[in-house]
Scaffold this motif. Sequence first.
Motif, PDB file in Angstrom:
ATOM      1  N   THR A  31       0.868  -1.180   0.000  1.00  0.00           N
ATOM      2  CA  THR A  31       0.000   0.000   0.000  1.00  0.00           C
ATOM      3  C   THR A  31       0.898   1.221   0.000  1.00  0.00           C
ATOM      4  OG1 THR A  31      -0.159   0.179   2.400  1.00  0.00           O
ATOM      5  CG2 THR A  31      -1.779  -1.224   1.313  1.00  0.00           C
ATOM      6  N   SER A  33       1.067   5.769  -0.722  1.00  0.00           N
ATOM      7  CA  SER A  33       0.520   7.084  -1.049  1.00  0.00           C
ATOM      8  C   SER A  33       1.649   7.878  -1.685  1.00  0.00           C
ATOM      9  CB  SER A  33       0.026   7.761   0.228  1.00  0.00           C
ATOM     10  OG  SER A  33      -0.386   9.073  -0.042  1.00  0.00           O
ATOM     11  N   LYS A  37      -1.894  10.056  -4.809  1.00  0.00           N
ATOM     12  CA  LYS A  37      -2.542   8.847  -5.283  1.00  0.00           C
ATOM     13  C   LYS A  37      -2.310   7.757  -4.235  1.00  0.00           C
ATOM     14  CE  LYS A  37      -2.371   5.375  -8.932  1.00  0.00           C
ATOM     15  NZ  LYS A  37      -1.674   4.902 -10.129  1.00  0.00           N
ATOM     16  N   CYS A  38      -3.398   7.171  -3.747  1.00  0.00           N
ATOM     17  CA  CYS A  38      -3.308   6.063  -2.799  1.00  0.00           C
ATOM     18  C   CYS A  38      -3.670   4.775  -3.532  1.00  0.00           C
ATOM     19  CB  CYS A  38      -4.266   6.267  -1.628  1.00  0.00           C
ATOM     20  SG  CYS A  38      -3.787   7.624  -0.542  1.00  0.00           S
ATOM     21  N   SER A  39      -2.831   3.761  -3.388  1.00  0.00           N
ATOM     22  CA  SER A  39      -3.031   2.513  -4.119  1.00  0.00           C
ATOM     23  C   SER A  39      -2.797   1.311  -3.213  1.00  0.00           C
ATOM     24  CB  SER A  39      -2.074   2.430  -5.307  1.00  0.00           C
ATOM     25  OG  SER A  39      -2.281   3.506  -6.186  1.00  0.00           O
ATOM     26  N   LYS A  41      -1.859  -2.862  -3.730  1.00  0.00           N
ATOM     27  CA  LYS A  41      -1.480  -3.963  -4.611  1.00  0.00           C
ATOM     28  C   LYS A  41      -1.487  -5.260  -3.818  1.00  0.00           C
ATOM     29  CE  LYS A  41       1.621  -1.672  -7.861  1.00  0.00           C
ATOM     30  NZ  LYS A  41       2.988  -1.693  -8.423  1.00  0.00           N
ATOM     31  N   GLU A  46      -2.320  -4.149  -9.028  1.00  0.00           N
ATOM     32  CA  GLU A  46      -2.988  -3.017  -8.397  1.00  0.00           C
ATOM     33  C   GLU A  46      -4.489  -3.297  -8.391  1.00  0.00           C
ATOM     34  OE1 GLU A  46      -1.634   1.243  -8.715  1.00  0.00           O
ATOM     35  OE2 GLU A  46      -3.467   1.311  -9.927  1.00  0.00           O
ATOM     36  N   TYR A  48      -6.639  -1.433  -6.389  1.00  0.00           N
ATOM     37  CA  TYR A  48      -7.392  -0.237  -6.023  1.00  0.00           C
ATOM     38  C   TYR A  48      -6.479   0.971  -6.110  1.00  0.00           C
ATOM     39  CZ  TYR A  48     -10.512   2.814  -3.388  1.00  0.00           C
ATOM     40  OH  TYR A  48     -11.330   3.837  -2.997  1.00  0.00           O
ATOM     41  N   SER A  49      -7.020   2.066  -6.623  1.00  0.00           N
ATOM     42  CA  SER A  49      -6.271   3.312  -6.693  1.00  0.00           C
ATOM     43  C   SER A  49      -7.270   4.461  -6.678  1.00  0.00           C
ATOM     44  CB  SER A  49      -5.434   3.354  -7.968  1.00  0.00           C
ATOM     45  OG  SER A  49      -4.680   4.534  -8.007  1.00  0.00           O
ATOM     46  N   ARG A  50      -6.897   5.529  -5.980  1.00  0.00           N
ATOM     47  CA  ARG A  50      -7.767   6.695  -5.919  1.00  0.00           C
ATOM     48  C   ARG A  50      -6.923   7.923  -5.627  1.00  0.00           C
ATOM     49  NH1 ARG A  50      -8.570   8.362  -0.758  1.00  0.00           N
ATOM     50  NH2 ARG A  50      -7.831   6.942   0.828  1.00  0.00           N
ATOM     51  N   GLU A  51      -7.488   9.087  -5.915  1.00  0.00           N
ATOM     52  CA  GLU A  51      -6.829  10.327  -5.539  1.00  0.00           C
ATOM     53  C   GLU A  51      -6.956  10.505  -4.040  1.00  0.00           C
ATOM     54  OE1 GLU A  51      -7.724  13.910  -7.645  1.00  0.00           O
ATOM     55  OE2 GLU A  51      -7.944  12.837  -9.539  1.00  0.00           O
ATOM     56  N   GLY A  57      -1.686   6.341   3.145  1.00  0.00           N
ATOM     57  CA  GLY A  57      -1.953   5.049   2.535  1.00  0.00           C
ATOM     58  C   GLY A  57      -2.935   4.273   3.393  1.00  0.00           C
TER      59      GLY A  57
END
Length: 129
Positions: A31, A33, A37-39, A41, A46, A48-51, A57
Motif C-alpha cells: 500500500t 501514497s 494517489k493512494c493505491s 497492490k 494493483e 485499487y487506486s484513488r486520488e 496510505g
Amino acid sequence: MTIKVNFMKNFLYLMLFLAMFSDAQNLNLETYSNDNKCSIKINDEEIYSRECEYELGANLIFYIKFSHSEVWIFQDIQNYAACSGRGPLRIFEKKDDGVIKFNGEIDWCASVPYFDVSDEAIVIMDKHS
C-alpha cells in the motif's frame, strides 16, 4: 480469577489473530501514497487506486479465508488529527473466479474496529460502544 480469565481471553484473541493472518503470509501486499494517489497492490496487481491528499496510505487490518472466498479489509491512515488518524475501511473480496473486487467502504471515525466472524459473514463494530 479475573486476571486469569482476562489473560486467557487475550491469549485466545491473539491466537485467533495469528490464525487469521497465517493464510495471508503468502501474499505480497503493498500500500502506498505517492503524488496524491493512494493505491493497494496484492501479489503485484494493483487492485485499487484513488486520488488522496493528507493520507499515508492504508493498512491491512483484517484478512480471512472462507471456503469460497477471501476477504481483505484495509483502513486508511490519515495524516491529520481527525478521527485519531483513522479513516474509512475499504473491503475487498476474491471469490472462486480468482478476481479481487472492491466491495465498498465504510466511513469509520471510531475506535479500532472489532470483527465478529461467523458462517462466512463478517460483522464490523466499534468494540468500545
